[in-house]
Design a protein around this motif. Structure first.
Motif, PDB file in Angstrom:
ATOM      1  N   GLY A  81       3.368  13.458  -4.501  1.00 37.67           N
ATOM      2  CA  GLY A  81       4.286  12.552  -3.470  1.00 37.67           C
ATOM      3  C   GLY A  81       3.819  11.065  -3.223  1.00 37.67           C
ATOM      4  O   GLY A  81       4.464  10.543  -2.263  1.00 37.67           O
ATOM      5  N   GLY A  82       3.540  10.723  -4.411  1.00 39.95           N
ATOM      6  CA  GLY A  82       3.091   9.168  -4.337  1.00 39.95           C
ATOM      7  C   GLY A  82       4.214   8.275  -3.868  1.00 39.95           C
ATOM      8  O   GLY A  82       3.986   7.285  -3.082  1.00 39.95           O
ATOM      9  N   SER A  83       5.382   8.665  -4.572  1.00 44.89           N
ATOM     10  CA  SER A  83       6.193   7.615  -4.380  1.00 44.89           C
ATOM     11  C   SER A  83       6.866   7.916  -2.991  1.00 44.89           C
ATOM     12  O   SER A  83       7.197   6.621  -1.926  1.00 44.89           O
ATOM     13  N   SER A  84       6.790   8.958  -2.247  1.00 45.43           N
ATOM     14  CA  SER A  84       7.473   9.009  -0.826  1.00 45.43           C
ATOM     15  C   SER A  84       6.259   8.775   0.085  1.00 45.43           C
ATOM     16  O   SER A  84       6.562   8.330   1.402  1.00 45.43           O
ATOM     17  N   ALA A  85       5.057   8.380  -0.113  1.00 43.30           N
ATOM     18  CA  ALA A  85       3.881   8.214   0.281  1.00 43.30           C
ATOM     19  C   ALA A  85       3.792   6.428   0.339  1.00 43.30           C
ATOM     20  O   ALA A  85       2.945   6.136   1.203  1.00 43.30           O
ATOM     21  N   GLY A  86       4.521   5.780  -0.184  1.00 40.52           N
ATOM     22  CA  GLY A  86       4.517   4.466  -0.367  1.00 40.52           C
ATOM     23  C   GLY A  86       3.613   3.770  -1.395  1.00 40.52           C
ATOM     24  O   GLY A  86       2.934   2.759  -1.005  1.00 40.52           O
ATOM     25  N   LYS A 109       2.258  -2.844  -1.530  1.00 40.85           N
ATOM     26  CA  LYS A 109       3.227  -3.209  -0.312  1.00 40.85           C
ATOM     27  C   LYS A 109       2.503  -2.561   1.076  1.00 40.85           C
ATOM     28  O   LYS A 109       2.704  -3.045   1.909  1.00 40.85           O
ATOM     29  N   ASN A 110       2.017  -1.325   0.910  1.00 35.47           N
ATOM     30  CA  ASN A 110       1.661  -0.531   1.875  1.00 35.47           C
ATOM     31  C   ASN A 110       0.045  -0.310   2.159  1.00 35.47           C
ATOM     32  O   ASN A 110      -0.442   0.205   2.901  1.00 35.47           O
ATOM     33  N   GLY A 111      -0.470  -1.321   1.599  1.00 38.24           N
ATOM     34  CA  GLY A 111      -2.093  -1.519   1.855  1.00 38.24           C
ATOM     35  C   GLY A 111      -2.861  -0.127   1.490  1.00 38.24           C
ATOM     36  O   GLY A 111      -2.398   0.850   1.123  1.00 38.24           O
ATOM     37  N   VAL A 112      -4.387  -0.474   1.504  1.00 42.56           N
ATOM     38  CA  VAL A 112      -5.356   0.287   1.179  1.00 42.56           C
ATOM     39  C   VAL A 112      -6.341   0.303   2.507  1.00 42.56           C
ATOM     40  O   VAL A 112      -6.567  -0.661   2.781  1.00 42.56           O
ATOM     41  N   TYR A 113      -6.789   1.605   3.058  1.00 49.07           N
ATOM     42  CA  TYR A 113      -7.480   1.691   4.204  1.00 49.07           C
ATOM     43  C   TYR A 113      -8.898   2.293   3.753  1.00 49.07           C
ATOM     44  O   TYR A 113      -8.546   3.405   2.880  1.00 49.07           O
ATOM     45  N   SER A 121      -6.286  -7.779  -0.034  1.00 50.21           N
ATOM     46  CA  SER A 121      -5.763  -7.660  -1.320  1.00 50.21           C
ATOM     47  C   SER A 121      -6.912  -8.518  -2.161  1.00 50.21           C
ATOM     48  O   SER A 121      -6.910  -9.648  -2.071  1.00 50.21           O
ATOM     49  N   GLY A 122      -7.093  -7.749  -3.309  1.00 49.61           N
ATOM     50  CA  GLY A 122      -8.080  -8.515  -4.229  1.00 49.61           C
ATOM     51  C   GLY A 122      -9.398  -8.916  -4.051  1.00 49.61           C
ATOM     52  O   GLY A 122     -10.112  -9.336  -4.862  1.00 49.61           O
TER      53      GLY A 122
END
Length: 146
Positions: A81-86, A109-113, A121-122
């Motif tokens: 479900g990666g695409s629908s999860a952004g 686009k939708n970040g990492v937590y 980013s980076g």
């Protein structure tokens, strides 16, 4: 030649001489043979439905979506479900260096937590056994496999 130029050249020569006289090992990349340094063989990603994905340790690997991507993705989240999860095509990267495991957002686009803290980013952030990642809206747990 002026004395200022002479001093600059002399200083440059001293630095060059010092660098050239250093042992070669000082300039080598740090050892990233993590299986011996970390005593683990893989990273296990556990998804909300308890699906477990084990990735053997390597210096770097990319997390994202393979579909429509020219770069190889090591952890393809499209089937989960990666695409629908952004999840972006190149969402995050896990890097192993100097006996540590790091994660970095690759400009997604939708970040990492990481444990509910948003990553810049980076920038590398240290991963620990049992940490929770949120990529887009897909939550997963990371475990170190011996």
């Amino acid at each position: 030649m002026s004395t200022a130029e002479d001093k600059t050249i002399a200083i440059g020569e001293k630095i060059r001489t010092r660098l050239l006289n250093q042992p070669l090992a000082k300039f080598r990349r740090p050892d990233t043979k993590v299986t011996t340094l970390l005593n683990i063989s893989a990273l296990r990603f556990t998804l909300p439905d308890n699906t477990q994905i084990d990735l053997p340790l390597q210096d770097t690997f990319v997390i994202g979506r393979q579909q429509g991507n020219s770069r190889t993705v090591d952890l393809d989240l499209d089937p989960y479900g990666g695409s629908s999860a952004g999840i972006s095509r190149i969402h995050a990267e896990v890097v192993i260096a100097q006996g540590m495991i790091y994660i970095r957002d690759m400009g997604s686009k939708n970040g990492v937590y990481l444990n509910n803290e948003e990553l810049y980013s980076g920038k590398n952030y240290k991963l620990h056994d049992g940490d929770t990642l949120l990529l887009g809206s897909l939550k997963m747990r990371v475990d170190f496999v011996p």
